[in-house]
Scaffold this active site. Structure first.
Site, PDB file in Angstrom:
ATOM      1  N   PHE A 147       3.421   1.713  -5.557  1.00  0.00           N
ATOM      2  CA  PHE A 147       3.982   1.804  -6.910  1.00  0.00           C
ATOM      3  C   PHE A 147       4.161   0.446  -7.562  1.00  0.00           C
ATOM      4  CE2 PHE A 147       7.980   0.841  -4.740  1.00  0.00           C
ATOM      5  CZ  PHE A 147       8.618   0.029  -5.681  1.00  0.00           C
ATOM      6  N   LYS A 171      -6.297   7.025  -5.153  1.00  0.00           N
ATOM      7  CA  LYS A 171      -5.082   7.854  -5.062  1.00  0.00           C
ATOM      8  C   LYS A 171      -3.926   6.918  -5.390  1.00  0.00           C
ATOM      9  CE  LYS A 171      -1.753   9.063  -3.229  1.00  0.00           C
ATOM     10  NZ  LYS A 171      -0.444   8.853  -3.907  1.00  0.00           N
ATOM     11  N   SER A 224       3.680   0.392   2.351  1.00  0.00           N
ATOM     12  CA  SER A 224       4.688  -0.030   3.328  1.00  0.00           C
ATOM     13  C   SER A 224       4.103  -0.062   4.742  1.00  0.00           C
ATOM     14  CB  SER A 224       5.875   0.930   3.276  1.00  0.00           C
ATOM     15  OG  SER A 224       5.434   2.239   3.561  1.00  0.00           O
ATOM     16  N   CYS A 279       5.478  -7.513  -2.931  1.00  0.00           N
ATOM     17  CA  CYS A 279       5.232  -7.758  -1.503  1.00  0.00           C
ATOM     18  C   CYS A 279       5.252  -9.253  -1.209  1.00  0.00           C
ATOM     19  CB  CYS A 279       3.901  -7.167  -1.081  1.00  0.00           C
ATOM     20  SG  CYS A 279       2.526  -8.003  -1.873  1.00  0.00           S
TER      21      CYS A 279
END
Ligand code: NAD
Length: 491
Positions: A147, A171, A224, A279
């Site tokens: 996201f 996706k 993640s 990140c």
């Protein structure tokens, strides 16, 4: 209520919306995203496979033209794309534009595909024998994205995957899916044939079907660490080429000789930008020697000047976090940070506003073994760890299970050089807190931040999305006819 469509075979495809998509700045549900049936997933993969059969044979100049036109469109539509990102992610418009600019770099890199796809040629490797090599596409690439960068990460993947002749099934994250559909529309307008780039909305079940699908050849994943590990293990078991980039806990080391004003600025920018949902965000500042008290004071003083508000308000330094559930998780690190951790600034008072806001939080004395240090919090929570020496700082980083990015702040060139050589981390900044490589280098962490060997985008991206063929050629004369059962030799 608006439903976010899929984008299949060159057109949007609507389906009943299921999962809610929020505006994180208000907390309201603004649209719903569909969950595709297994039949729809099969259909999208089949569409992509059929389109690949033609796209793989497209000329390099055709691909270059599409990518150049697409680059132009991204620039033209920057304002619109940034507004779409902010409405579903919550980051500031300035930050959304920064993300678009970093994605654009990858399209520009891919525009040089005639250079990137050049093969090699060796003349006369044996008497009358030449060898040449070239690279071909893999087939259908499943691109599964997080996201926090809803346009940049898809572009990390799509630009090189398309340039090398693959078809893509993206996706996107179900939390901010709209911009990916716009991306697909712009690619079509740029001349990409129908079916070469598709957007399949969905959740974990959708991903899991792609990971084992016989029509998928390669998987690029960013998200993640637990999911990255699962994606890597599952997709490799099904024979696919996989790169799976995971989470992070990035340390910024400040040596006693550093300019503490510059270091405090950097800690603020890299710790709280995008509400810490990057990140490559700095989540631990490692103060070396006796500077910790002064550094904490300078960071706290800057924290007090930050403005937190909706991403479309130019006054906001950062916006909300992605969901209410995530906000609650982030706040739990204030009530329970772990033994010995001191809460210097507590941003939980903003949680009373509508929307998913968390004020800037500053923790001191975080140490390995405390929740605040061990977990990837992924929110506006900066921890300060105190160590005695440079060697202690390096040891702390190397013992941490993540290895995405790190930075050192110093005026000592030799210390910076040693640091770069000694840390087990993929991307290192010297007086640069967020060292995201430019597109002509590749992006990737070490340890639990990357499963698989290939870094993403840049030269490693081209290599990941293509495979080599090597052709050995001889044009013998009739006079050279002979029987020789020996193994082919070059001397
Ligand atoms: P996430 O792992 O929850 O989701 C990523 C993608 O995986 C989404 O498309 C989601 O639908 C899918 N997914 C979620 N759970 C799944 C499951 N159990 N099985 C299969 N698929 C599943 O990540 P997120 O919350 O969207 O993104 C934030 C995370 O991404 C952070 O950990 C951050 O550090 C990481 N991240 C890493 C990088 C990098 O380059 N290393 C870049 C951006 C974000």
């Amino acid at each position: 209520m608006r439903t976010v469509p899929h984008y299949i075979n060159g057109a949007t495809v609507t389906a009943p919306g299921e999962l809610p998509v929020f505006n994180p700045a208000t907390g309201e549900v603004t649209s719903r995203v569909p969950l595709p049936s297994t039949h729809v997933v099969d259909e999208v993969v089949a569409t992509a496979r059929a389109a690949w059969a033609t796209w793989r044979n497209s000329s390099l100049s055709q691909r270059t033209n599409v990518l150049f036109a697409f680059r132009h469109m991204l620039v033209q539509h920057t304002d619109e794309l940034a507004a779409l990102i902010t409405a579903e992610h919550g980051k500031t418009i300035v930050d959304a534009k920064g993300e678009i600019a970093r994605g654009l770099e990858n399209v520009e890199y891919a525009c040089g595909l005639t250079e990137h796809l050049k093969g090699g040629f060796s003349s006369q490797v044996a008497d009358g024998v030449d060898v040449h090599s070239f690279r071909e596409s893999l087939g259908v690439v499943a691109a599964i994205t997080p996201f926090n960068f809803p346009i940049m990460v898809p572009l990390w993947m799509a630009a090189n995957a398309l340039a090398t002749g693959n078809a893509v099934v993206l996706k996107p994250s179900e939390r901010d899916p709209s911009v990916s559909v716009r991306l697909a529309e712009l690619l079509s307008e740029a001349g990409l044939p129908a079916g070469v780039f598709n957007v399949l909305q969905g959740n974990a079940a959708t991903v899991n079907q792609l990971l084992s699908h016989e029509g998928v050849d390669a998987v690029s994943f960013v998200g993640s660490t637990p999911v990255a590990r699962h994606v890597y293990l599952t997709a490799t078991e099904h024979g696919k080429r996989v790169q799976a980039l995971g989470g992070a806990k990035n340390h910024m080391v400040v040596l006693p000789d550093a300019d503490l004003e510059i270091a405090a600025d950097a800690a603020i920018n890299a710790g709280y930008g995008a509400a810490g949902e990057r990140c490559m965000a700095i989540s631990v500042v490692v103060a070396v020697g006796d500077i910790a008290d002064a550094l904490v004071a300078k960071i706290a003083e800057r924290v007090d000047r930050l403005t937190v508000g909706p991403g479309d308000d130019p006054a906001s330094d950062y916006g909300p976090v992605i969901t209410d559930e995530h906000r609650q998780r982030v706040l739990s690190y204030l009530t329970d940070p772990g033994a010995g951790v001191r809460v210097v600034r507590d941003g939980s008072d903003l949680a009373t506003r509508p929307g998913f806001f968390v004020g800037p939080c500053l923790l001191d004395n975080v140490t390995p073994g405390t929740r605040a240090y061990d977990d990837e919090i992924f929110g506006p929570v900066l921890g300060v760890a105190r160590v005695a020496t440079f060697a202690d700082a390096v040891a702390m980083i190397n013992e941490n299970p993540y290895g995405n990015g790190t930075a050192i702040f110093t005026r000592d060139g030799n210390a910076a050089r040693l640091f770069s050589r000694q840390v087990s981390v993929g991307m290192i900044g010297v007086n640069v807190p967020i060292p995201v490589p430019v597109s002509s280098y590749s992006f990737g962490g070490w340890k639990n931040s990357l499963f698989g060997h290939a870094h993403i985008y840049g030269p490693e991206g081209i290599s990941f999305y293509s495979r080599a063929k090597v052709v050995t050629t001889r044009w013998p004369l009739a006079s050279e006819s002979q029987i020789d059962l020996g193994f082919p030799r070059t001397r």
